[in-house]
Motif scaffolding. Structure first.
Motif, PDB file in Angstrom:
ATOM      1  N   TRP A 139      20.453   5.537 -49.925  1.00 43.05           N
ATOM      2  CA  TRP A 139      20.519   6.837 -49.256  1.00 43.05           C
ATOM      3  C   TRP A 139      20.486   6.662 -47.742  1.00 43.05           C
ATOM      4  O   TRP A 139      21.249   7.300 -47.028  1.00 43.05           O
ATOM      5  CB  TRP A 139      19.359   7.707 -49.726  1.00 43.05           C
ATOM      6  N   PHE A 140      19.593   5.772 -47.279  1.00 39.46           N
ATOM      7  CA  PHE A 140      19.491   5.503 -45.845  1.00 39.46           C
ATOM      8  C   PHE A 140      20.307   4.242 -45.534  1.00 39.46           C
ATOM      9  O   PHE A 140      19.763   3.125 -45.478  1.00 39.46           O
ATOM     10  CB  PHE A 140      18.025   5.334 -45.431  1.00 39.46           C
ATOM     11  N   ARG A 141      21.592   4.413 -45.322  1.00 40.96           N
ATOM     12  CA  ARG A 141      22.501   3.281 -45.178  1.00 40.96           C
ATOM     13  C   ARG A 141      22.215   2.442 -43.939  1.00 40.96           C
ATOM     14  O   ARG A 141      22.465   1.232 -43.927  1.00 40.96           O
ATOM     15  CB  ARG A 141      23.954   3.781 -45.128  1.00 40.96           C
ATOM     16  N   ASN A 142      21.686   3.068 -42.895  1.00 42.34           N
ATOM     17  CA  ASN A 142      21.363   2.293 -41.694  1.00 42.34           C
ATOM     18  C   ASN A 142      20.258   1.279 -41.979  1.00 42.34           C
ATOM     19  O   ASN A 142      20.304   0.138 -41.493  1.00 42.34           O
ATOM     20  CB  ASN A 142      20.936   3.225 -40.554  1.00 42.34           C
ATOM     21  N   ALA A 143      19.275   1.695 -42.763  1.00 42.13           N
ATOM     22  CA  ALA A 143      18.207   0.765 -43.132  1.00 42.13           C
ATOM     23  C   ALA A 143      18.763  -0.376 -43.980  1.00 42.13           C
ATOM     24  O   ALA A 143      18.379  -1.539 -43.818  1.00 42.13           O
ATOM     25  CB  ALA A 143      17.105   1.507 -43.884  1.00 42.13           C
ATOM     26  N   TRP A 144      19.687  -0.052 -44.880  1.00 42.61           N
ATOM     27  CA  TRP A 144      20.302  -1.075 -45.730  1.00 42.61           C
ATOM     28  C   TRP A 144      21.094  -2.079 -44.903  1.00 42.61           C
ATOM     29  O   TRP A 144      21.170  -3.260 -45.258  1.00 42.61           O
ATOM     30  CB  TRP A 144      21.187  -0.413 -46.774  1.00 42.61           C
ATOM     31  N   SER A 145      21.657  -1.659 -43.795  1.00 45.52           N
ATOM     32  CA  SER A 145      22.409  -2.569 -42.934  1.00 45.52           C
ATOM     33  C   SER A 145      21.525  -3.685 -42.395  1.00 45.52           C
ATOM     34  O   SER A 145      21.995  -4.812 -42.183  1.00 45.52           O
ATOM     35  CB  SER A 145      23.043  -1.791 -41.768  1.00 45.52           C
ATOM     36  N   PHE A 146      20.233  -3.390 -42.190  1.00 48.86           N
ATOM     37  CA  PHE A 146      19.305  -4.416 -41.717  1.00 48.86           C
ATOM     38  C   PHE A 146      18.774  -5.268 -42.876  1.00 48.86           C
ATOM     39  O   PHE A 146      18.536  -6.464 -42.702  1.00 48.86           O
ATOM     40  CB  PHE A 146      18.130  -3.760 -40.977  1.00 48.86           C
ATOM     41  N   ASN A 183      20.294  -5.791 -45.890  1.00 50.68           N
ATOM     42  CA  ASN A 183      21.342  -6.469 -46.642  1.00 50.68           C
ATOM     43  C   ASN A 183      21.500  -7.954 -46.283  1.00 50.68           C
ATOM     44  O   ASN A 183      21.643  -8.795 -47.191  1.00 50.68           O
ATOM     45  CB  ASN A 183      22.669  -5.736 -46.456  1.00 50.68           C
ATOM     46  N   PRO A 184      21.517  -8.340 -45.003  1.00 49.47           N
ATOM     47  CA  PRO A 184      21.656  -9.778 -44.697  1.00 49.47           C
ATOM     48  C   PRO A 184      20.557 -10.637 -45.309  1.00 49.47           C
ATOM     49  O   PRO A 184      20.816 -11.744 -45.778  1.00 49.47           O
ATOM     50  CB  PRO A 184      21.607  -9.822 -43.160  1.00 49.47           C
ATOM     51  N   VAL A 185      19.333 -10.116 -45.314  1.00 48.57           N
ATOM     52  CA  VAL A 185      18.229 -10.870 -45.908  1.00 48.57           C
ATOM     53  C   VAL A 185      18.420 -10.990 -47.421  1.00 48.57           C
ATOM     54  O   VAL A 185      18.203 -12.063 -48.011  1.00 48.57           O
ATOM     55  CB  VAL A 185      16.881 -10.194 -45.591  1.00 48.57           C
ATOM     56  N   VAL A 186      18.832  -9.899 -48.050  1.00 45.75           N
ATOM     57  CA  VAL A 186      19.077  -9.919 -49.493  1.00 45.75           C
ATOM     58  C   VAL A 186      20.169 -10.916 -49.842  1.00 45.75           C
ATOM     59  O   VAL A 186      20.051 -11.702 -50.804  1.00 45.75           O
ATOM     60  CB  VAL A 186      19.457  -8.505 -49.990  1.00 45.75           C
ATOM     61  N   GLN A 187      21.246 -10.920 -49.067  1.00 48.20           N
ATOM     62  CA  GLN A 187      22.349 -11.834 -49.343  1.00 48.20           C
ATOM     63  C   GLN A 187      21.962 -13.286 -49.094  1.00 48.20           C
ATOM     64  O   GLN A 187      22.558 -14.198 -49.696  1.00 48.20           O
ATOM     65  CB  GLN A 187      23.559 -11.462 -48.479  1.00 48.20           C
TER      66      GLN A 187
END
Length: 255
Positions: free
Chosen positions: A82-89, A91-95
């Motif tokens: 829902w909060f895509r801006n937070a996911w942008s930060f 996501n790199p760690v998850v990947q």
């Protein structure tokens, strides 16, 4: 009924090919036992109660780890989706962390959590968490915005918007992640038990190998496969029931 027939025919073909390989091949039956020998080994495990104890230990670890991963990954995935801006930060760690095998973390897991059920549960959690998280984030991003606009027009606000509108709409895609995570978690459960547990199906495989009992080893391997098939069927049925409850069109055709 048709699905049951397909399963029985498939198993029958496997047994015929297996028996043919044993009868016509040059392998020592101590290395490749026949289906009747494995069947006797399976009965030995059942009659002694060893199989039941192993399944009980493995299922406890599996359900605790998998359910914790499913709940936390879906919850976090809804928020980050829902909060895509937070996911942008994030996501790199998850990947970065996602491709690392859960078994690679095992030395650190043992140092932190010690020996027992907890290390296997943590490995299952790691194995299941990332597929469900990614599936949930992607599913939330693909929800039809018409649903969101209608809900806001009716005055529906957070957290009801996520739980009552977004989650049901995204669930068919989330279910794919749940399916993939279930198989992955079951595989790494056995791997974790083979490395550091003193009970469970994975430990029973190592124990059978150490005692040169190929019949018990194959009986344990087949038990793992059968339980995995049952778990996969169970989650498929649970998914269809949720889709029916939420009125998702085409829910019965997801799998």
């Amino acid at each position: 009924m048709k699905k049951l027939i397909h399963i029985l025919v498939s198993f029958a073909l496997i047994l015929i090919l297996w028996q043919g390989a044993v009868s016509l091949g040059y392998w020592n039956q101590a290395l490749l036992p026949s289906p009747p020998d494995v069947g006797n080994g399976f009965l030995e495990l059942v009659s002694s109660g060893t199989l039941f104890a192993g399944v009980k230990s493995s299922m406890y670890r599996f359900f605790v780890g998998y359910l914790l991963a499913a709940f936390s990954a879906v919850t976090l995935g809804l928020v980050l989706g829902w909060f895509r801006n937070a996911w942008s930060f994030v996501n790199p760690v998850v990947q970065l962390v996602r491709p690392i095998s859960p078994i690679a973390w095992f030395p650190f897991i043992v140092l932190i959590f010690g020996i027992g059920d907890l290390p296997a549960i943590v490995i299952i959690f790691i194995a299941a968490f990332f597929p469900i998280l990614l599936a949930t984030v992607n599913a939330v991003g693909k929800v039809d915005q018409t649903y969101i606009k209608v809900a806001k027009n009716f005055g529906i606000k957070q957290p009801m918007l996520l739980t009552k509108i977004v989650l049901p709409a995204a669930f068919p895609s989330i279910a794919s992640g749940l399916h993939i995570a279930l198989g992955t978690a079951w595989v790494f459960l056995v791997a974790g038990e083979m490395v550091g547990a003193q009970t469970g199906l994975g430990f029973m495989i190592i124990d059978a190998r150490n005692n040169l009992r190929a019949d018990l080893l194959l009986a344990n391997i087949l038990s793992i496969g059968i339980i995995g098939l049952i778990l996969d069927s169970f989650i498929g049925l649970a998914e269809k029931q949720l889709l029916k409850r939420w009125g998702v069109i085409g829910g019965n055709n997801v799998y």
